[in-house]
Design a protein around this motif. Structure first.
Motif, PDB file in Angstrom:
ATOM      1  N   GLN A 130       0.839  -1.206   0.000  1.00 52.65           N
ATOM      2  CA  GLN A 130       0.000   0.000   0.000  1.00 52.65           C
ATOM      3  C   GLN A 130       0.875   1.257   0.000  1.00 52.65           C
ATOM      4  O   GLN A 130       0.629   2.208  -0.755  1.00 52.65           O
ATOM      5  CB  GLN A 130      -0.933  -0.011   1.214  1.00 52.65           C
ATOM      6  CG  GLN A 130      -1.866   1.154   1.304  1.00 52.65           C
ATOM      7  CD  GLN A 130      -2.993   1.105   0.297  1.00 52.65           C
ATOM      8  OE1 GLN A 130      -3.282   0.070  -0.269  1.00 52.65           O
ATOM      9  NE2 GLN A 130      -3.611   2.240   0.077  1.00 52.65           N
ATOM     10  N   LYS A 131       1.908   1.262   0.845  1.00 53.60           N
ATOM     11  CA  LYS A 131       2.817   2.421   0.891  1.00 53.60           C
ATOM     12  C   LYS A 131       3.537   2.595  -0.442  1.00 53.60           C
ATOM     13  O   LYS A 131       3.712   3.720  -0.920  1.00 53.60           O
ATOM     14  CB  LYS A 131       3.847   2.256   2.015  1.00 53.60           C
ATOM     15  CG  LYS A 131       3.275   2.418   3.397  1.00 53.60           C
ATOM     16  CD  LYS A 131       2.896   3.852   3.631  1.00 53.60           C
ATOM     17  CE  LYS A 131       2.427   4.042   5.043  1.00 53.60           C
ATOM     18  NZ  LYS A 131       1.977   5.388   5.295  1.00 53.60           N
ATOM     19  N   LYS A 132       3.977   1.482  -1.035  1.00 51.87           N
ATOM     20  CA  LYS A 132       4.653   1.570  -2.325  1.00 51.87           C
ATOM     21  C   LYS A 132       3.710   2.139  -3.382  1.00 51.87           C
ATOM     22  O   LYS A 132       4.112   2.947  -4.214  1.00 51.87           O
ATOM     23  CB  LYS A 132       5.149   0.188  -2.753  1.00 51.87           C
ATOM     24  CG  LYS A 132       6.401  -0.256  -2.042  1.00 51.87           C
ATOM     25  CD  LYS A 132       6.821  -1.633  -2.448  1.00 51.87           C
ATOM     26  CE  LYS A 132       7.353  -1.664  -3.847  1.00 51.87           C
ATOM     27  NZ  LYS A 132       7.937  -2.972  -4.210  1.00 51.87           N
ATOM     28  N   ALA A 133       2.443   1.723  -3.332  1.00 55.51           N
ATOM     29  CA  ALA A 133       1.467   2.220  -4.296  1.00 55.51           C
ATOM     30  C   ALA A 133       1.211   3.711  -4.081  1.00 55.51           C
ATOM     31  O   ALA A 133       1.076   4.468  -5.050  1.00 55.51           O
ATOM     32  CB  ALA A 133       0.168   1.428  -4.182  1.00 55.51           C
ATOM     33  N   GLU A 134       1.144   4.146  -2.820  1.00 56.49           N
ATOM     34  CA  GLU A 134       0.956   5.577  -2.550  1.00 56.49           C
ATOM     35  C   GLU A 134       2.124   6.386  -3.094  1.00 56.49           C
ATOM     36  O   GLU A 134       1.936   7.455  -3.682  1.00 56.49           O
ATOM     37  CB  GLU A 134       0.806   5.814  -1.051  1.00 56.49           C
ATOM     38  CG  GLU A 134      -0.518   5.360  -0.485  1.00 56.49           C
ATOM     39  CD  GLU A 134      -0.607   5.521   1.014  1.00 56.49           C
ATOM     40  OE1 GLU A 134       0.376   5.983   1.640  1.00 56.49           O
ATOM     41  OE2 GLU A 134      -1.660   5.182   1.578  1.00 56.49           O
ATOM     42  N   ARG A 135       3.328   5.875  -2.915  1.00 60.13           N
ATOM     43  CA  ARG A 135       4.505   6.574  -3.460  1.00 60.13           C
ATOM     44  C   ARG A 135       4.442   6.606  -4.990  1.00 60.13           C
ATOM     45  O   ARG A 135       4.821   7.601  -5.621  1.00 60.13           O
ATOM     46  CB  ARG A 135       5.776   5.893  -2.993  1.00 60.13           C
ATOM     47  CG  ARG A 135       6.029   6.058  -1.521  1.00 60.13           C
ATOM     48  CD  ARG A 135       7.353   5.433  -1.109  1.00 60.13           C
ATOM     49  NE  ARG A 135       7.387   5.240   0.306  1.00 60.13           N
ATOM     50  CZ  ARG A 135       7.450   4.062   0.916  1.00 60.13           C
ATOM     51  NH1 ARG A 135       7.512   2.963   0.215  1.00 60.13           N
ATOM     52  NH2 ARG A 135       7.459   3.978   2.219  1.00 60.13           N
ATOM     53  N   ALA A 136       3.986   5.512  -5.582  1.00 65.19           N
ATOM     54  CA  ALA A 136       3.868   5.457  -7.041  1.00 65.19           C
ATOM     55  C   ALA A 136       2.841   6.472  -7.527  1.00 65.19           C
ATOM     56  O   ALA A 136       3.048   7.128  -8.550  1.00 65.19           O
ATOM     57  CB  ALA A 136       3.487   4.046  -7.484  1.00 65.19           C
ATOM     58  N   VAL A 137       1.730   6.618  -6.799  1.00 62.17           N
ATOM     59  CA  VAL A 137       0.717   7.615  -7.166  1.00 62.17           C
ATOM     60  C   VAL A 137       1.324   9.011  -7.107  1.00 62.17           C
ATOM     61  O   VAL A 137       1.079   9.845  -7.986  1.00 62.17           O
ATOM     62  CB  VAL A 137      -0.519   7.502  -6.244  1.00 62.17           C
ATOM     63  CG1 VAL A 137      -1.431   8.696  -6.391  1.00 62.17           C
ATOM     64  CG2 VAL A 137      -1.274   6.227  -6.542  1.00 62.17           C
TER      65      VAL A 137
END
Length: 160
Positions: A65-72
């Protein structure tokens, strides 16, 4: 000093193999069952293993989830500054289930940036930029351009 000598000598004697087979008792004392080694019953050990697996899955999900937030965030910055898109970021967002958004703090910052950009793009923003410009430099540049155009026209036109 005597203690030091005693420990050194006892270690040397053990290394020579005169200890009388102390290694065999160590091998026999270690149980082959991991539950017994941990001091638990078999059921307790299985429950413990299940909890460990569940905790690991929760940590992995939070990490994804954190990785996805950073990707966003990276995708947003790429769009803002017109940089090329990254397939890796898009894949991370898809793996998180596409329900990832910018954090609230970041959303506030983005909204403020958009308001500032809208103000700059408006007529009032352009008028404020005009006040900050160096009018003398603009006049000199306009006069230089005019004289260049006049000279080019004189060279091409025989009437002038």
């Amino acid at each position: 000093m005597a203690f030091l000598m005693k420990t050194m000598l006892s270690n040397q004697v053990k290394n020579l193999g005169l200890g009388g087979g102390g290694d065999e008792s160590k091998e026999e004392s270690t149980p082959s069952d991991p539950a017994a080694a941990a001091g638990m019953t078999r059921e307790e050990y299985e429950e413990y293993q299940k909890q460990m697996v569940e905790e690991k899955m929760e940590r992995d999900a939070a990490f994804a989830q954190k990785k996805a937030e950073r990707a966003v965030l990276r995708v947003h910055l790429r769009e803002k500054y017109r940089l090329p898109k990254s397939e890796l970021d898009e894949n991370q967002i898809q793996m998180a289930g596409d329900d990832v958004g910018l954090p609230e703090d970041l959303q506030k910052m983005v909204a403020e940036d958009q308001e500032e950009e809208e103000d700059k793009d408006s007529i009032l923003g352009q008028l404020q930029n005009i006040q900050n410009m160096d009018m003398d430099a603009i006049k000199e540049k306009a006069q230089a351009t005019f004289t260049e155009m006049k000279q080019a026209a004189e060279q091409k036109c025989s009437m002038m």
